[in-house]
Design a protein around this motif. Structure first.
Motif, short mmCIF file in Angstrom:
data_model
loop_
_atom_site.label_atom_id
_atom_site.label_comp_id
_atom_site.label_asym_id
_atom_site.label_seq_id
_atom_site.Cartn_x
_atom_site.Cartn_y
_atom_site.Cartn_z
N ASP A 146 0.82 -1.21 0.00
CA ASP A 146 0.00 0.00 0.00
C ASP A 146 0.85 1.26 0.00
N GLU A 147 0.39 2.25 -0.76
CA GLU A 147 1.10 3.53 -0.87
C GLU A 147 1.29 4.21 0.48
N ALA A 148 0.40 3.93 1.42
CA ALA A 148 0.50 4.56 2.75
C ALA A 148 1.83 4.25 3.43
N ALA A 149 2.45 3.12 3.07
CA ALA A 149 3.73 2.75 3.66
C ALA A 149 4.81 3.79 3.34
N LEU A 150 4.72 4.39 2.16
CA LEU A 150 5.71 5.42 1.81
C LEU A 150 5.60 6.60 2.76
N HIS A 151 4.37 7.02 3.06
CA HIS A 151 4.18 8.17 3.95
C HIS A 151 4.60 7.83 5.38
N THR A 152 4.34 6.59 5.78
CA THR A 152 4.76 6.15 7.12
C THR A 152 6.28 6.21 7.25
N LEU A 153 6.96 5.67 6.24
CA LEU A 153 8.43 5.63 6.29
C LEU A 153 9.01 7.03 6.19
N ALA A 154 8.46 7.88 5.34
CA ALA A 154 8.95 9.25 5.22
C ALA A 154 8.78 10.00 6.53
N ALA A 155 7.67 9.76 7.22
CA ALA A 155 7.44 10.43 8.50
C ALA A 155 8.44 9.95 9.55
N GLU A 156 8.70 8.64 9.58
CA GLU A 156 9.70 8.10 10.50
C GLU A 156 11.06 8.76 10.28
N LEU A 157 11.45 8.81 9.01
CA LEU A 157 12.76 9.36 8.66
C LEU A 157 12.83 10.85 8.98
N GLY A 158 11.74 11.57 8.69
CA GLY A 158 11.73 13.01 8.92
C GLY A 158 11.88 13.39 10.39
N LYS A 159 11.42 12.52 11.27
CA LYS A 159 11.55 12.80 12.71
C LYS A 159 13.01 12.71 13.18
N GLN A 160 13.83 11.98 12.41
CA GLN A 160 15.21 11.73 12.84
C GLN A 160 16.25 12.55 12.08
N ILE A 161 15.91 13.01 10.87
CA ILE A 161 16.89 13.68 10.02
C ILE A 161 16.49 15.14 9.83
N ALA A 162 17.22 16.03 10.45
CA ALA A 162 16.91 17.46 10.36
C ALA A 162 17.12 17.96 8.93
N GLY A 163 16.20 18.80 8.48
CA GLY A 163 16.37 19.44 7.18
C GLY A 163 15.84 18.64 6.01
N LEU A 164 15.38 17.42 6.24
CA LEU A 164 14.80 16.62 5.17
C LEU A 164 13.51 17.28 4.69
#
Length: 208
Positions: free
Chosen positions: A173-191
């Motif tokens: 499901d496409e929703a997995a992309l948004h889940t993963l992007a949100a996870e990454l965004g919480k950890q990587i400043a400036g993304l």
């Protein structure tokens, strides 16, 4: 016809190591770096760009691929577009083979009309480090791309940097992309979400 679904995120160069470490921790794998040379083609009048499509040859460690894409749509870093990709014998387009694959009539017509006048416009040369990530029961191919766009215009060499994360849905499901992007965004400043494709960067570079 394939449908490509991916989220593209602009990655500050200073955060490449942090993003790499995050994917290593998330997957338990170091990631496999591969060098990719990409040659983009259009007519001198930019017929393909005008028809909202892009054509490239890509050299991979396993050989050459030719890819024809529509621009599709992009919003908040989420890119959705039609894509046709087939292997070729070497550094040479095989337009007839692409036309047999392309089942979008308007895109096929644009490619057929452009074919006699195609020239190399620019290149994107980068190293891609890959991971396969499981998220919400879906499979995502995650990549960190580092390199440059290169174009020669009237004898002048023009370059622009590439530094980005791509999250491409392979199954599920496409929703997995948004889940993963949100996870990454919480950890990587400036993304930040990026709606500009590498092909569009090449056209912008040529235009100055």
């Amino acid at each position: 016809m394939g449908m490509e679904r991916e989220i593209k995120l602009a990655l500050p160069p200073a955060q490449v190591q942090a993003a790499t470490q995050w994917f290593v921790a998330r997957t338990g794998a170091q990631g496999g770096p591969i060098k990719l040379v990409n040659i983009y083609f259009d007519t001198p009048e930019l017929m393909l760009a005008s028809s909202k499509s892009a054509l490239r040859l890509r050299q991979t460690p396993d050989g050459w691929l030719q890819t024809f894409k529509t621009v599709g749509k992009s919003e908040n870093g989420m890119h959705t577009r039609h894509e046709w990709e087939i292997p070729v014998a070497g550094e040479k387009l095989e337009i007839d083979a692409l036309l047999r694959e392309c089942d979008e009539p308007s895109a096929a017509d644009a490619l057929r009309q452009a074919a006699p006048e195609l020239i190399e416009l620019f290149r994107t040369n980068f190293t891609r480090t890959l991971w396969h990530v499981q998220a919400d029961g879906s499979e995502v191919e995650a990549a960190i791309d580092q390199g440059e766009v290169f174009a020669e215009v009237d004898g002048e060499a023009r370059r622009a940097p590439i530094s980005e994360v791509e999250l491409e849905l392979k199954s599920g499901d496409e929703a997995a992309l948004h889940t993963l992007a949100a996870e990454l965004g919480k950890q990587i400043a400036g993304l930040a979400p990026d709606d500009i494709s590498k092909a569009q960067r090449g056209y912008q570079l040529r235009a100055g």
